[in-house]
Design a protein around this motif. Structure first.
Motif: not given
Length: 556
Positions: A334-343
């Protein structure tokens, strides 16, 4: 038959080479020459008694290319030995002409994971692609040479093994279909004297397979492969083609996958079935006696801010019920990626697949003086479960200044093995790091500080190591001169009690002249205290490398 085969092969090679040269004669760039020279010197103060603290290694490479034909030459010299590699000892030549490619010498070909799968051979191969529809590959060569074995080391002698294969495929409007045939046989006429008395039998193998991939719609795809392997464990008793022979067995392998793509996700299901006893002489290792059922999911949500990937399956073995133990595993990744903002971004990965890797703690990497200290070909680790968490925060991302903060946590449960002997069963490794980086791009300067932590629980013993690492980099003269400095401190502990500490500092620089000459100098110093004993040692290395290419390329 052998004479006729050689004559046909010679005529084919001659015609291919002649046609290739005729096609290229008169064109620029027909003759190319490139190579390089490397000189590395190392001086150590902690060398073993009786050994020279100074060592030097000189290596070189020379490549000659004439209208696509290449003749590589390399050598290595040190103050202890000299070795060379020439095309006369081991070579690989791959001339091409339009849609035809010929491979001579040492090569490898891949038909299927159940047939010929990346096995090296010394011989001849060909790849043909006449038009946009047909593709043809063929090979003939020695898969294995005869070996006398070594009774002291427990190594059995081996027969000389010859293999040949053919693969063809046809491109459809919405897919592809094809088949392949592979044959391998041990040569009993050139065997080692007395090999029969040691219980080593000559083997023979015939593998046939068919495959197809279909795309009925843009969203749906179907891929399938079916292979049959007939193998004789002693071809003197029965041949591989004798399906009812006393020494011959016949087995199947099947793999199918179906995938469908939605607007925001894709879903796939698959099954892989390999009969007990399935084996091919075209691969170094064959895994059999199992069936896998898998479900794959990939999705992107919230305008790409959340990305999810999951592979879940059920694996069963002992299909013939001949083993004393049955094993049924639920395997997951299982792989989960979370990018709430560009930084700012976060990543999580969990898996319980069985795979093999080489474990090295952050402590070992930070205190090694040279890259050779990290090489280890004797041990490997079987990872049963792996959990990784990481985060990256770009505090500032400007043209004049950049700042970032990173953190990483890795937890592994494993069983370390050497050969077939398990060691440190149910070991648990924990590696964690927290780091800050500041850089001035226009000034070619960067500064970083990291804190590392390693924890290893094995055989009821808890080992820990942690400490900070400080590093700096600066470039001068339009990045032709690069310098770097780092210093680290690590404290080591066993079951909570201090066993010592290590301070390691490094200084390095390299200078490049006209992109061809490169000089490098590295200095490392370590001061260690373990069990009330101190030890200091220094390693210094000086290197030079030169590369060239003729004719020289003109800068546009």
């Amino acid at each position: 038959m052998k004479i006729n085969y050689l004559v046909v092969l010679f005529l084919f090679i001659s015609n291919a080479l002649f046609a290739q040269q005729i096609d290229q004669i008169g064109k620029k760039g027909g003759l190319k020459l490139n190579g390089g020279l490397n000189v590395n010197q190392v001086y150590r103060t902690n060398n073993s008694p009786g050994t020279d603290p100074y060592s030097m290694v000189v290596s070189g490479q020379l490549g000659l290319s004439l209208y696509g034909l290449s003749a590589p030459l390399s050598f290595t010299w040190s103050n202890s030995q000299f070795t060379s590699t020439q095309p006369f000892n081991q070579f690989s030549l791959s001339p091409t002409y339009k849609w035809a490619a010929l491979h001579m010498g040492w090569s490898s070909t891949n038909f299927s994971q159940y047939s010929l799968s990346g096995h090296n051979y010394a011989g001849v191969g060909v790849d043909l692609a006449p038009g946009d529809k047909f593709k043809i590959s063929a090979m003939y060569g020695r898969l294995r040479k005869e070996l006398p074995g070594d009774t002291l080391l427990g190594l059995q002698p081996e027969y000389r093994r010859i293999g040949t294969g053919f693969k063809a495929s046809y491109q459809l409007e919405k897919g592809e279909v094809g088949f392949h045939v592979f044959y391998a046989s041990d040569d009993t006429q050139h065997s080692i004297l007395g090999i029969d008395s040691l219980g080593v039998s000559p083997m023979e193998n015939i593998v046939t397979g068919t495959f197809f991939s279909l795309r009925p719609t843009q969203k749906l795809s179907i891929v399938s492969e079916i292979c049959n392997s007939s193998i004789s464990m002693d071809k003197r008793i029965s041949r591989a083609s004798d399906l009812d022979g006393a020494a011959t067995t016949n087995h199947w392998a099947v793999k199918s996958d179906l995938a469908y793509r939605f607007s925001f996700a894709s879903l796939g299901v698959g099954v892989e079935y390999v009969e007990p006893g399935y084996q091919t002489l075209g691969a170094y290792y064959t895994l059999n006696d199992f069936v896998n059922y898998t479900v794959n999911l990939a999705a992107s949500m919230l305008k790409g801010k959340v990305n999810l990937g999951a592979n879940v399956g059920v694996r069963e073995n002992n299909l013939s019920k001949e083993s004393d133990t049955d094993q049924k595993d639920i395997i997951q990744n299982i792989t989960l990626g979370f990018t709430p903002t560009e930084k700012l971004n976060f990543n999580l990965n969990y898996s319980n697949f069985y795979n093999y890797t080489h474990i090295q703690t952050l402590f070992e990497e930070e205190n090694a003086h040279t890259q050779y200290e990290l090489l280890d070909t004797l041990t490997f680790t079987q990872i049963n479960q792996n959990l990784n968490l990481s985060a990256n925060w770009k505090i500032k991302d400007g043209e004049n200044s950049k700042q970032s903060f990173t953190t990483n946590l890795n937890i592994q449960k494993s069983t370390q093995e050497q050969s077939d002997t398990p060691e440190n069963a149910d070991s648990k490794f924990v590696n964690a790091s927290v780091g800050y980086m500041w850089s001035l791009p226009k000034n070619n300067f960067s500064f970083g500080i990291n804190t590392n932590y390693s924890r290893n629980k094995a055989s009821e013993i808890l080992s820990e190591a942690y400490g900070p690492v400080l590093s700096m980099r600066k470039s001068f003269l339009e990045k032709k001169l690069q310098t770097r400095f780092s210093v680290s401190w690590n404290g080591t502990y066993a079951d909570g009690s201090s066993t010592g500490n290590v301070i390691t500092s490094r200084l390095g620089t390299n200078y490049t002249i006209k992109k061809k000459h490169r000089f490098n100098f590295n200095l490392a110093y370590t001061q260690s205290k373990r069990n009330n004993r101190s030890n200091n040692y220094t390693t210094a290395s000086l290197g030079y490398s030169y590369s060239f290419s003729l004719p020289k390329s003109k800068d546009k």
